[in-house]
Design a protein around this motif. Structure first.
Motif, PDB file in Angstrom:
ATOM      1  N   ASP A  93      -3.872   2.437  -0.386  1.00  0.00           N
ATOM      2  CA  ASP A  93      -3.735   1.206  -1.098  1.00  0.00           C
ATOM      3  C   ASP A  93      -2.544   0.550  -0.788  1.00  0.00           C
ATOM      4  O   ASP A  93      -2.498  -0.760  -0.479  1.00  0.00           O
ATOM      5  CB  ASP A  93      -4.156   1.202  -2.524  1.00  0.00           C
ATOM      6  CG  ASP A  93      -3.090   2.083  -3.293  1.00  0.00           C
ATOM      7  OD1 ASP A  93      -2.478   2.966  -2.609  1.00  0.00           O
ATOM      8  OD2 ASP A  93      -2.851   2.061  -4.676  1.00  0.00           O
ATOM      9  N   ASN A  96      -2.806  -0.759   2.795  1.00  0.00           N
ATOM     10  CA  ASN A  96      -3.730  -1.928   3.147  1.00  0.00           C
ATOM     11  C   ASN A  96      -3.105  -3.212   2.525  1.00  0.00           C
ATOM     12  O   ASN A  96      -3.000  -4.193   3.237  1.00  0.00           O
ATOM     13  CB  ASN A  96      -4.887  -1.721   2.142  1.00  0.00           C
ATOM     14  CG  ASN A  96      -5.992  -0.784   2.730  1.00  0.00           C
ATOM     15  OD1 ASN A  96      -5.811  -0.288   3.742  1.00  0.00           O
ATOM     16  ND2 ASN A  96      -6.518  -0.050   1.821  1.00  0.00           N
ATOM     17  N   THR A  97      -2.639  -3.227   1.441  1.00  0.00           N
ATOM     18  CA  THR A  97      -1.692  -4.195   0.974  1.00  0.00           C
ATOM     19  C   THR A  97      -0.600  -4.826   1.650  1.00  0.00           C
ATOM     20  O   THR A  97      -0.529  -5.858   2.061  1.00  0.00           O
ATOM     21  CB  THR A  97      -1.248  -4.074  -0.551  1.00  0.00           C
ATOM     22  OG1 THR A  97      -2.134  -3.703  -1.433  1.00  0.00           O
ATOM     23  CG2 THR A  97      -0.566  -5.214  -1.410  1.00  0.00           C
ATOM     24  N   GLU A 100      -1.957  -5.423   5.675  1.00  0.00           N
ATOM     25  CA  GLU A 100      -3.259  -6.186   5.857  1.00  0.00           C
ATOM     26  C   GLU A 100      -4.055  -5.711   6.708  1.00  0.00           C
ATOM     27  O   GLU A 100      -4.961  -6.238   7.118  1.00  0.00           O
ATOM     28  CB  GLU A 100      -2.990  -7.800   6.154  1.00  0.00           C
ATOM     29  CG  GLU A 100      -2.079  -8.387   4.690  1.00  0.00           C
ATOM     30  CD  GLU A 100      -1.719  -9.836   5.136  1.00  0.00           C
ATOM     31  OE1 GLU A 100      -2.902 -10.763   5.650  1.00  0.00           O
ATOM     32  OE2 GLU A 100      -0.763 -10.378   4.744  1.00  0.00           O
TER      33      GLU A 100
END
Length: 170
Positions: A93, A96-97, A100
């Motif tokens: 997570d 991903n953040t 991107e």
């Protein structure tokens, strides 16, 4: 989320010769690139993201490490290279953040400016700079083909020995 089109547009803007390749099957992880492309792992590069605590332990940061598909750098070597107190693979997570990109399909291009990127020196030594290498694009069905020298230049990746544990940071 960034994808092959985002990368393609950036590379066109930078006037970098490249190819976006459609894969015969969707990848779950960039380590599957050699199988999908029928190439040796040395020609398929994976970007691993690590969460680091600085030497004083009061600040966290991410670093990217470019290695051959299937390769895992020594965390001790990564820790010593970045001057961190602790290093561990970043949670999906967070990857991903921050990047991107899908966590298992991170491209070494267009990473945050504050994320240092290193390339395993063995990769640079093993491949002629004009050889084409392949890397993930953030999406499961495509890969990026680009000359090694161009990729290294555009990522601003610094070469590092990521296999041998180094002297611990005090």
């Amino acid at each position: 989320m960034k994808d092959a089109l985002t990368i393609h547009r950036a590379l066109l803007e930078w006037e970098a010769v490249h190819e976006i390749v459609r894969l015969p099957f969707a990848l779950a992880h960039a380590d599957e690139l050699p199988r999908a492309l029928g190439l040796p792992s040395e020609r398929c590069l994976v970007t691993r993201v690590y969460s680091c605590d600085d030497a004083f332990g009061d600040q966290r940061f991410l670093t990217g490490v470019i290695v051959p598909a299937g390769g895992r750098p020594s965390t001790d070597a990564v820790r010593a290279t970045v001057g961190a107190k602790t290093v561990r693979p970043a949670h999906a997570d967070l990857v991903n953040t921050a990047t991107e990109y899908a966590a298992n399909l991170v491209c070494p291009l267009l990473l945050p400016d504050d994320m240092p990127v290193f390339v395993d020196q063995r990769v640079m030594d093993a491949l002629p700079p004009d050889d084409v290498v392949y890397t993930a694009t953030g999406e499961a069905s495509t890969a990026l083909g680009i000359r090694a020298r161009t990729l290294y230049a555009l990522t601003h990746a610094k070469p590092a020995d990521l296999t041998t544990p180094k002297t611990p940071v005090p």
